[in-house]
Design a protein around this motif. Sequence first.
Motif, short mmCIF file in Angstrom:
data_model
loop_
_atom_site.label_atom_id
_atom_site.label_comp_id
_atom_site.label_asym_id
_atom_site.label_seq_id
_atom_site.Cartn_x
_atom_site.Cartn_y
_atom_site.Cartn_z
N ASP A 108 0.85 -1.19 0.00
CA ASP A 108 0.00 0.00 0.00
C ASP A 108 0.89 1.24 0.00
N VAL A 109 0.72 2.08 -1.02
CA VAL A 109 1.53 3.30 -1.14
C VAL A 109 0.63 4.53 -1.14
N CYS A 110 -0.49 4.46 -0.46
CA CYS A 110 -1.42 5.58 -0.36
C CYS A 110 -0.69 6.83 0.13
N TYR A 111 -0.99 7.96 -0.44
CA TYR A 111 -0.28 9.20 -0.12
C TYR A 111 -0.45 9.62 1.33
N LEU A 112 -1.46 9.09 2.02
CA LEU A 112 -1.69 9.46 3.42
C LEU A 112 -0.76 8.72 4.38
N TYR A 172 5.00 -9.70 -11.71
CA TYR A 172 5.88 -9.16 -10.69
C TYR A 172 5.60 -9.83 -9.33
N PRO A 173 6.62 -10.09 -8.54
CA PRO A 173 6.40 -10.63 -7.20
C PRO A 173 5.99 -9.55 -6.20
N ILE A 174 6.13 -8.29 -6.62
CA ILE A 174 5.75 -7.14 -5.82
C ILE A 174 4.82 -6.27 -6.66
N THR A 175 3.69 -5.89 -6.10
CA THR A 175 2.81 -4.99 -6.82
C THR A 175 2.28 -3.93 -5.87
N TYR A 176 2.08 -2.73 -6.39
CA TYR A 176 1.64 -1.60 -5.56
C TYR A 176 0.12 -1.45 -5.61
N TRP A 177 -0.42 -0.95 -4.52
CA TRP A 177 -1.85 -0.68 -4.43
C TRP A 177 -2.04 0.64 -3.69
N PHE A 178 -3.11 1.36 -4.03
CA PHE A 178 -3.48 2.56 -3.29
C PHE A 178 -4.98 2.74 -3.43
N ASP A 179 -5.57 3.45 -2.50
CA ASP A 179 -7.01 3.69 -2.52
C ASP A 179 -7.30 4.78 -3.53
N THR A 181 -9.99 5.78 -4.69
CA THR A 181 -11.17 6.60 -4.41
C THR A 181 -10.78 7.87 -3.65
N ARG A 182 -9.59 7.85 -3.05
CA ARG A 182 -9.09 9.02 -2.33
C ARG A 182 -8.16 9.86 -3.20
N SER A 183 -7.21 9.18 -3.83
CA SER A 183 -6.23 9.91 -4.64
C SER A 183 -5.39 8.93 -5.43
N PHE A 184 -4.83 9.41 -6.55
CA PHE A 184 -3.91 8.61 -7.34
C PHE A 184 -2.46 8.94 -6.97
N GLU A 185 -2.26 9.81 -6.00
CA GLU A 185 -0.91 10.13 -5.53
C GLU A 185 -0.40 8.99 -4.64
N ASN A 186 0.91 8.99 -4.39
CA ASN A 186 1.49 7.94 -3.54
C ASN A 186 2.53 8.52 -2.59
N CYS A 187 3.02 7.69 -1.69
CA CYS A 187 3.96 8.13 -0.65
C CYS A 187 5.40 7.73 -0.97
N LEU A 188 5.72 7.52 -2.25
CA LEU A 188 7.05 7.03 -2.64
C LEU A 188 8.04 8.15 -2.93
N SER A 189 7.60 9.40 -2.82
CA SER A 189 8.52 10.51 -3.07
C SER A 189 9.68 10.47 -2.09
N MET A 190 10.91 10.52 -2.62
CA MET A 190 12.16 10.52 -1.84
C MET A 190 12.30 9.27 -0.96
N THR A 191 11.61 8.21 -1.38
CA THR A 191 11.73 6.92 -0.69
C THR A 191 12.73 6.05 -1.45
N PRO A 192 13.79 5.58 -0.80
CA PRO A 192 14.75 4.70 -1.50
C PRO A 192 14.05 3.45 -2.03
N LEU A 193 14.20 3.21 -3.33
CA LEU A 193 13.57 2.05 -3.97
C LEU A 193 14.64 1.12 -4.52
N MET A 194 14.48 -0.16 -4.28
CA MET A 194 15.35 -1.15 -4.87
C MET A 194 14.73 -1.57 -6.21
#
Length: 264
Positions: A108-112, A172-179, A181-194
């Motif tokens: 879950d990468v919901c912006y909240l 993919y063995p990893i998949t992202y999800w977010f709500d 109905t609230r927003s299409f934004e996510n919380c991955l900004s400036m988050t280190p990603l492998m």
Amino acid sequence: MSTQELFVAAARNCLSAGRKSLSASQCLDLAAQVLAVDSGLKPALLYDSNSANAGQVQQYLSSLQSSQLLSRSLLTLDLNGNPLIVNPAAARLSVEQLIHHRNVAVIDVCYLLEKPTIIDPTRTELNSMAQGLLLLLREMEHLGQKAEIPYCIDEKSEDWNLCTVFGLLLGYPITYWFDQTRSFENCLSMTPLMVIKASATWQADMVGHGCCLYSFSVPAVLLTDVQPQLENWKLCLQEKFQQQNILKDLTVCQSTVTLPSVCL
């Protein structure tokens, strides 16, 4: 014509968008990707080389199948205007990895959220979406070689999170999800990603063409938590690779990136 020339000709004849056709390199990369789907190395390919529509992708697929360069098992799926080339049996197994085996981690990468969080795949909205996708793939399997036009799905998928769906269809063995109905934004900004990539070489006509088969990411903070899914994916990919002789030199690598914004 050589095998590579036949693939290039099919792409240029069927997939032109506007005045610009695909370059030879793009045509060969697409060919290697489609062959990977045909051999079961990956369950589906999201076509995004240019703005060609699902009908054109179907023409490309039919042309290659008529020339016996691809099997008849591959189908074109039009998912809300997004064309995919799908191996229905392989894609069904990919979705079942989530439903029955828990071999896919949903994040879950919901912006909240303060940081990305792994969520239970049996969550009502996730399970409903996965079951709907499974039913769709079974219908496509049943349709099989009878398909002459893209399998189109619009209304059925209105409530689906396409980011999650694409992750499942692409294996993919990893998949992202977010709500959504609230927003299409996510919380991955400036988050280190492998970022994990799997590449191989298509050896045709004595000329090798390298291509990227998989490319997906996982938040570095969750890497330890999703290690079982990553190890299972890598092991399965290696086993499938040994069962085919179209692509050679499989390599899996990873790198870390941090971005000011991430578009899903």
